[in-house]
Scaffold this motif. Sequence first.
Motif, mmCIF file in Angstrom:
data_model
loop_
_atom_site.group_PDB
_atom_site.id
_atom_site.type_symbol
_atom_site.label_atom_id
_atom_site.label_comp_id
_atom_site.label_asym_id
_atom_site.label_seq_id
_atom_site.Cartn_x
_atom_site.Cartn_y
_atom_site.Cartn_z
ATOM 1 N N PRO A 69 0.810 -1.215 0.000
ATOM 2 C CA PRO A 69 0.000 0.000 0.000
ATOM 3 C C PRO A 69 0.844 1.266 0.000
ATOM 4 O O PRO A 69 2.014 1.249 0.374
ATOM 5 N N GLY A 70 0.222 2.353 -0.385
ATOM 6 C CA GLY A 70 0.848 3.654 -0.279
ATOM 7 C C GLY A 70 0.684 4.201 1.133
ATOM 8 O O GLY A 70 -0.145 3.723 1.915
ATOM 9 N N PRO A 71 1.450 5.224 1.493
ATOM 10 C CA PRO A 71 1.370 5.755 2.858
ATOM 11 C C PRO A 71 0.008 6.345 3.197
ATOM 12 O O PRO A 71 -0.455 6.222 4.336
ATOM 13 N N ALA A 72 -0.658 6.980 2.239
ATOM 14 C CA ALA A 72 -1.975 7.552 2.538
ATOM 15 C C ALA A 72 -2.963 6.456 2.918
ATOM 16 O O ALA A 72 -3.749 6.612 3.870
ATOM 17 N N ALA A 73 -2.935 5.318 2.205
ATOM 18 C CA ALA A 73 -3.845 4.212 2.515
ATOM 19 C C ALA A 73 -3.547 3.641 3.900
ATOM 20 O O ALA A 73 -4.470 3.321 4.668
ATOM 21 N N VAL A 74 -2.265 3.504 4.243
ATOM 22 C CA VAL A 74 -1.911 2.970 5.560
ATOM 23 C C VAL A 74 -2.385 3.911 6.662
ATOM 24 O O VAL A 74 -2.953 3.482 7.674
ATOM 25 N N LEU A 75 -2.165 5.205 6.473
ATOM 26 C CA LEU A 75 -2.601 6.171 7.481
ATOM 27 C C LEU A 75 -4.118 6.175 7.626
ATOM 28 O O LEU A 75 -4.651 6.241 8.746
ATOM 29 N N ALA A 79 -6.177 5.315 11.065
ATOM 30 C CA ALA A 79 -7.174 6.225 11.633
ATOM 31 C C ALA A 79 -8.526 5.540 11.783
ATOM 32 O O ALA A 79 -9.213 5.703 12.802
ATOM 33 N N ALA A 80 -8.916 4.753 10.782
ATOM 34 C CA ALA A 80 -10.185 4.044 10.844
ATOM 35 C C ALA A 80 -10.199 3.011 11.965
ATOM 36 O O ALA A 80 -11.259 2.701 12.525
ATOM 37 N N ALA A 81 -9.022 2.478 12.316
ATOM 38 C CA ALA A 81 -8.927 1.492 13.394
ATOM 39 C C ALA A 81 -8.889 2.145 14.773
ATOM 40 O O ALA A 81 -8.817 1.445 15.782
ATOM 41 N N ALA A 105 2.356 15.331 0.506
ATOM 42 C CA ALA A 105 1.125 15.130 -0.264
ATOM 43 C C ALA A 105 0.376 13.890 0.215
ATOM 44 O O ALA A 105 -0.865 13.885 0.297
ATOM 45 N N ALA A 106 1.101 12.819 0.547
ATOM 46 C CA ALA A 106 0.454 11.604 1.043
ATOM 47 C C ALA A 106 -0.198 11.845 2.393
ATOM 48 O O ALA A 106 -1.315 11.370 2.655
ATOM 49 N N VAL A 107 0.477 12.583 3.262
ATOM 50 C CA VAL A 107 -0.105 12.896 4.573
ATOM 51 C C VAL A 107 -1.365 13.742 4.403
ATOM 52 O O VAL A 107 -2.392 13.513 5.063
ATOM 53 N N ALA A 108 -1.312 14.714 3.502
ATOM 54 C CA ALA A 108 -2.486 15.560 3.253
ATOM 55 C C ALA A 108 -3.635 14.748 2.680
ATOM 56 O O ALA A 108 -4.803 14.957 3.052
ATOM 57 N N ALA A 109 -3.344 13.804 1.792
ATOM 58 C CA ALA A 109 -4.389 12.971 1.202
ATOM 59 C C ALA A 109 -5.066 12.123 2.261
ATOM 60 O O ALA A 109 -6.290 11.943 2.249
ATOM 61 N N ALA A 110 -4.289 11.594 3.189
ATOM 62 C CA ALA A 110 -4.874 10.799 4.270
ATOM 63 C C ALA A 110 -5.745 11.674 5.165
ATOM 64 O O ALA A 110 -6.845 11.272 5.578
ATOM 65 N N ARG A 111 -5.286 12.866 5.452
ATOM 66 C CA ARG A 111 -6.037 13.778 6.307
ATOM 67 C C ARG A 111 -7.350 14.188 5.653
ATOM 68 O O ARG A 111 -8.390 14.290 6.321
ATOM 69 N N GLY A 114 -9.868 10.719 5.392
ATOM 70 C CA GLY A 114 -10.046 9.750 6.464
ATOM 71 C C GLY A 114 -10.335 10.441 7.782
ATOM 72 O O GLY A 114 -10.377 11.676 7.858
ATOM 73 N N PRO A 115 -10.533 9.651 8.855
ATOM 74 C CA PRO A 115 -10.747 10.236 10.177
ATOM 75 C C PRO A 115 -9.542 11.069 10.607
ATOM 76 O O PRO A 115 -8.426 10.858 10.125
ATOM 77 N N PRO A 116 -9.736 12.011 11.527
ATOM 78 C CA PRO A 116 -8.628 12.866 11.959
ATOM 79 C C PRO A 116 -7.488 12.047 12.563
ATOM 80 O O PRO A 116 -7.713 11.109 13.323
ATOM 81 N N MET A 117 -6.274 12.414 12.226
ATOM 82 C CA MET A 117 -5.088 11.769 12.783
ATOM 83 C C MET A 117 -3.939 12.750 12.748
ATOM 84 O O MET A 117 -3.728 13.442 11.751
#
Length: 272
Positions: A69-75, A79-81, A105-111, A114-117
């Motif tokens: 997986p990419g970092p955004a998907a892992v983050l 967060a979902a867990a 960019a990956a961190v921003a995409a996850a934010r 997804g849920p806040p993290m």
Amino acid sequence: MRPARLTGPGPGAPASGAPGPPAADPVVLVAHGSRDPRAAEATRALARAVSTARPGTPVLASWLDHTEPGPAAVLRDLAAAGHRRAVLVPLLLTAAYHRRVDIPAAVAAARDSGPPMAVRVTDVLGPADGEVDGGLLAGLCRRLGEAAPGRFDGLVLAAAGTTDARARGSVGRVAAALRADLGVPTRVSYASAAPPAVDAAVARLRARGARRVAVSAYFLAPGLFHDAVTAAARDAGAVAVSAPLTDAPELADLVLRRVDAAERVAGITAGP
């Protein structure tokens, strides 16, 4: 000048078993990614080594390209867990484009999706604030010793290459630190994007009197670049080419020190 001599240390870190109950924020390792499956396995091996070194800390591998997986998907999954914080470690040896652009960019995409993290991003594994970590040097020397060069009187630090002048400067600092540590003339070479190539660097050292030139591979994982460097260095007369750092114990320790440093900064920022 007396030639340097390295002897190989023991084997790398052992594989980890099933992680225990999470007692710390998850650590997400982010590698560049490669079409070569050996590169992904090297990242997984490092994740296992880090997990073994710090039981109870979830350690997950991710990649910017070629491997899932990419970092955004892992983050997002973390967060979902229910995790509210994570530490992201760029498995990069220079702070070039991927650290400055792709990882934020990956961190921003996850934010955004997804849920806040809260995500703390550490320094890269290469020189940070101009300082070359002693553990990084020890890992490079470990791999040189395992390559069994015996005595050598010249060294080439072979890196992947970048058009970023600041990143090349950080590679030069690592070469200078190796030169000071080992006491032999040391040159930098690049597998792409910038001269000189490894065969030219080996040839220059030999032209200046070196008779046994070793090559230290400044790579985290095997792949096309390392294969090409190895072949060209051998053709140019190098006596040994080291393996990539992969899961060297010193590298796993450096990852955890990067994590700890990021957490200390976060604690200072948060205040009492």
